[in-house]
Motif scaffolding. Sequence first.
Motif, short mmCIF file in Angstrom:
data_model
loop_
_atom_site.label_atom_id
_atom_site.label_comp_id
_atom_site.label_asym_id
_atom_site.label_seq_id
_atom_site.Cartn_x
_atom_site.Cartn_y
_atom_site.Cartn_z
N ALA A 121 0.91 -1.47 -0.23
CA ALA A 121 0.13 -0.22 0.03
C ALA A 121 0.71 1.31 0.00
O ALA A 121 0.49 2.35 -0.73
CB ALA A 121 -0.92 -0.02 1.42
N SER A 183 -3.76 -7.13 -3.34
CA SER A 183 -3.71 -5.71 -2.88
C SER A 183 -4.69 -4.91 -3.68
O SER A 183 -4.79 -4.75 -5.00
CB SER A 183 -2.17 -4.84 -3.20
OG SER A 183 -2.30 -3.52 -3.01
N GLN A 185 -5.06 -1.65 -3.53
CA GLN A 185 -4.16 -0.42 -4.32
C GLN A 185 -3.59 -0.77 -5.57
O GLN A 185 -3.96 -0.04 -6.39
CB GLN A 185 -3.20 0.02 -3.09
CG GLN A 185 -3.88 0.83 -2.05
CD GLN A 185 -3.95 -0.39 -0.80
OE1 GLN A 185 -4.11 -1.53 -1.11
NE2 GLN A 185 -4.39 0.22 0.24
N ASN A 188 -6.35 -1.19 -8.30
CA ASN A 188 -7.01 0.19 -8.88
C ASN A 188 -5.88 0.88 -9.83
O ASN A 188 -6.41 1.27 -10.81
CB ASN A 188 -7.05 0.97 -7.58
CG ASN A 188 -8.22 0.73 -6.61
OD1 ASN A 188 -9.11 -0.23 -7.23
ND2 ASN A 188 -8.15 0.98 -5.62
#
Length: 323
Positions: A121, A183, A185, A188
């Motif tokens: 992250a 993850s 993040q 995305n």
Amino acid sequence: MTVSTGQAIEILRAAGEPSRLRILALLAREELAVLELCRVLDQSQPRVSRHLKLLAEAGVVERFPDGAWVFYRLVATGEARGLVDQVLAVIDADDPVLLRDAERLEAVRGERSAEAGEYFARNAARWDEIRSLYVSETAVEAAILAAAGAGPFRRLVDLGSGTGRMLTLLGPQAETAVGLDLSQQMLNIARNHVAEAGLAGFELRHGDIFGTRLPDRSADLVVVHQVLHYLADPAAAVREAGRLVAEGGRLLIVDFAPHALEFLREQHQHRRLGFAEGEMARWLADSGLSDVRVTDLPPAKTEGLTVKIWVAERGRMPQRSAA
């Protein structure tokens, strides 16, 4: 499976001690470092190391140093492994000692996963920058394209997609593609990159490389790019990736050759410091893949890392004649 009387006595003598039996049960779950076993067993390092030495001498566990760490795992095959599996199979699944060990192992895994999650992250936005510190991505990507082949690929699966670079690199040759990562993040960022590349219909899913829930032999090309060195059980990840490879398809793995850069473990959550060719060849063969080809990309600097690209294929089944 058959063993001699002497072999059976040696194996059972090694296993026939409470701590050593607990160690075997833990290693049946995953390969573990000595210090991790110490934490789960709540025993000193000299004591645990002594138990491991006896188990290794009996031929039931393998010891392999990895930088400053030492890992142990059960032997993969053979009579000794078969006998250990039989011993573990007859133990009550609700045995309180083994249940407690399993809970402690889960706590160790949880801490490991939390540290990795925080790291990913924290570094998701500059992940490609971090990778570029070690090797030339241009050279690596050119070699990946050559190893993957021209396609077209009916289905591409990218395990541990990260920022989605393998999807944008190989995606133009794929009809459909799926990228998995733990993850959110990373997912995305990968979604943004895939959209910017104009790759419509590609799926990005929150998923586990150890249990993808994708159909057997469903992908023409499966990619595992710079993922294995983070994992507690890389052999299991290779087996799962191999399971997805269709007849005539390929598994492409990109990772590092063995090295001694401990700061990658300390600062960047690397669990394994590279993989030897013999080790990877055995995992690929266990996955039913063959025709293994390896490409080495040495670093520009002497203190850098050598990137290795492994490609293995699943042969096509012979066609039966109409007669």
